[in-house]
Structure formats: C-alpha cells, structure tokens
Enzyme design. Sequence first.
Site, PDB file in Angstrom:
ATOM      1  N   SER A 125       0.816  -1.215   0.000  1.00 14.91           N
ATOM      2  CA  SER A 125       0.000   0.000   0.000  1.00 14.91           C
ATOM      3  C   SER A 125       0.846   1.259   0.000  1.00 14.91           C
ATOM      4  O   SER A 125       2.033   1.241   0.316  1.00 14.91           O
ATOM      5  CB  SER A 125      -0.917   0.017   1.218  1.00 14.91           C
ATOM      6  OG  SER A 125      -1.715  -1.118   1.226  1.00 14.91           O
TER       7      SER A 125
HETATM    8  N1  SAH Z   1      -0.822  -4.749   3.903  1.00 14.54           N
HETATM    9  C1  SAH Z   1      -0.116  -5.176   2.735  1.00 14.54           C
HETATM   10  C2  SAH Z   1      -0.923  -4.932   1.491  1.00 14.54           C
HETATM   11  C3  SAH Z   1      -1.450  -6.159   1.006  1.00 14.54           C
HETATM   12  S1  SAH Z   1      -2.337  -6.149  -0.488  1.00 14.54           S
HETATM   13  C4  SAH Z   1       1.203  -4.450   2.593  1.00 14.54           C
HETATM   14  O1  SAH Z   1       1.380  -3.427   3.244  1.00 14.54           O
HETATM   15  O2  SAH Z   1       2.037  -4.918   1.823  1.00 14.54           O
HETATM   16  C5  SAH Z   1      -3.581  -7.274   0.002  1.00 14.54           C
HETATM   17  C6  SAH Z   1      -3.114  -8.642   0.376  1.00 14.54           C
HETATM   18  O3  SAH Z   1      -4.252  -9.368   0.774  1.00 14.54           O
HETATM   19  C7  SAH Z   1      -2.486  -9.413  -0.771  1.00 14.54           C
HETATM   20  O4  SAH Z   1      -1.215  -9.867  -0.395  1.00 14.54           O
HETATM   21  C8  SAH Z   1      -3.465 -10.558  -1.014  1.00 14.54           C
HETATM   22  O5  SAH Z   1      -2.838 -11.739  -1.424  1.00 14.54           O
HETATM   23  C9  SAH Z   1      -4.098 -10.703   0.345  1.00 14.54           C
HETATM   24  N2  SAH Z   1      -5.416 -11.340   0.367  1.00 14.54           N
HETATM   25  C10 SAH Z   1      -6.460 -11.142  -0.456  1.00 14.54           C
HETATM   26  N3  SAH Z   1      -7.518 -11.903  -0.089  1.00 14.54           N
HETATM   27  C11 SAH Z   1      -7.115 -12.601   1.001  1.00 14.54           C
HETATM   28  C12 SAH Z   1      -7.750 -13.558   1.835  1.00 14.54           C
HETATM   29  N4  SAH Z   1      -9.001 -13.951   1.648  1.00 14.54           N
HETATM   30  N5  SAH Z   1      -7.023 -14.080   2.846  1.00 14.54           N
HETATM   31  C13 SAH Z   1      -5.739 -13.700   3.065  1.00 14.54           C
HETATM   32  N6  SAH Z   1      -5.086 -12.797   2.316  1.00 14.54           N
HETATM   33  C14 SAH Z   1      -5.771 -12.257   1.294  1.00 14.54           C
END
Ligand code: SAH
Length: 197
Positions: free
Chosen positions: A45
């Site tokens: 993000s």
């Molecule tokens: N907070 C993270 C941003 C992650 S983007 C950072 O700062 O890097 C969103 C993440 O959610 C992705 O890695 C994606 O794979 C994960 N995601 C999406 N759906 C999900 C689910 N149902 N369970 C676990 N992770 C999930």
Amino acid sequence: MKKLSYEELKKFYKNLDRALFLDAGYKGLAQHDGPLPIGFDQTISQPSLVLEMTRLLAPSKDSKVLEIGTGSGYQTALLAEFSAAVYSIERFAALSKKAQTRLAALGYENVFFKIDDGSQGWPEESPFDRIMVTAAAGQRPEVLIDQLAHGGKMLVPFGPPTVQELLLISKDRDGKISEESHGFVRFVEMVGRYGWD
Ligand code: SAH
C-alpha cells in the site's frame, strides 16, 4: 494502557525503510508515496495510507491484533511495533514467507503468521482487540465482526474492486456495533469464502 501516540507512530514510520519490504527491482522507488507491485498481482500500500490506517485503528501495547492480507509485511511491522501481538493471514505462501523473513530480520517476535483464507478470520485466537483488513471486502464481514472483542475496533475497506469506503467498525463494551466512514480507498480485492469470489 497508554494510548497510541501519533508522534511515536510517525517517528517509527519515518525511520522504517520501505525498501526492506520491496523486491530488488522496486527498492529504488521506496520513497514514492503510492502502491507498488509485490508479485502475484498484489501491491504494497501507499505509505501515507498505511500510517493513516494505523492511526485510525489505534492499537495500544496490550492489543491483540488480527491482520488480513500480510502482503509485503510493511503494515504488519507498524502493527507489531505498537501492539502486544499480531496474527497475520495471507493467502499466498510465497508472500507470507517473505514477510516472515523480513519481520524476523527486524527482530519482531510478536507476529504469528498463517497461510490461509483470511476472510474467515482466525477463530482459535479470537477475540481480537483490533482487526486490520488490507484487502477489499465485498460483503459485510460478519465473521470478522464476531471475532472482535467488546471494546474492539476493526478497519475494513468495504465495496467493489474499483473503489471502497474505509469503514471503522467499533464494538462497544455491551457488544453494540457502530461504524463510521473514513473516506474512499482502493485495495486489491479480498478473495475467499467471504470475499469477492
Ligand atoms: N498490507 C499489505 C498490502 C497487502 S495487499 C502491505 O502493506 O504490503 C492485500 C493482500 O491481501 C495481498 O497480499 C493478497 O494476497 C491478500 N489477500 C487477499 N484476499 C485474502 C484472503 N481472503 N485471505 C488472506 N489474504 C488475502
């Protein structure tokens, strides 16, 4: 317990090198205040949003926190620094493993990782004082609200893949739920049983 100090949070955020959470090809862009690719069509993000979301969720040093979407582990580091323990779920094993290595290198021993569908939360470890969802929820996340402790707060981007409303959902001492909107954000969609799939 002492409330989260925004000054301390901001100081920590400024000193935390975002390059540590990026793959080799993107390290040079770490200072860019925007999302960047982390593989598997996912993104780390925008740093200013991670700071703002941590401020809004306001964990304290005794908070047990659930995070959905470990991703790069960048948001996880901010949560780990300002809470008692973080339980972080990611669906992509490769992303979770990289985040685990990074957080271990930073010395955090209060983060517990799970590779799974996080839309169902982590019932065995519930209730949580704080829940941070960093993927867009397509449905009202009742399962996660159930795992919130009385007096707890949850931050969740709620809405379609194009744009979501950032909701702060609170459960009061009697279990009554209220919510407030904190504007619009754009996250990758949450997949899984209670996500967008
Ligand atoms: N907070 C993270 C941003 C992650 S983007 C950072 O700062 O890097 C969103 C993440 O959610 C992705 O890695 C994606 O794979 C994960 N995601 C999406 N759906 C999900 C689910 N149902 N369970 C676990 N992770 C999930």
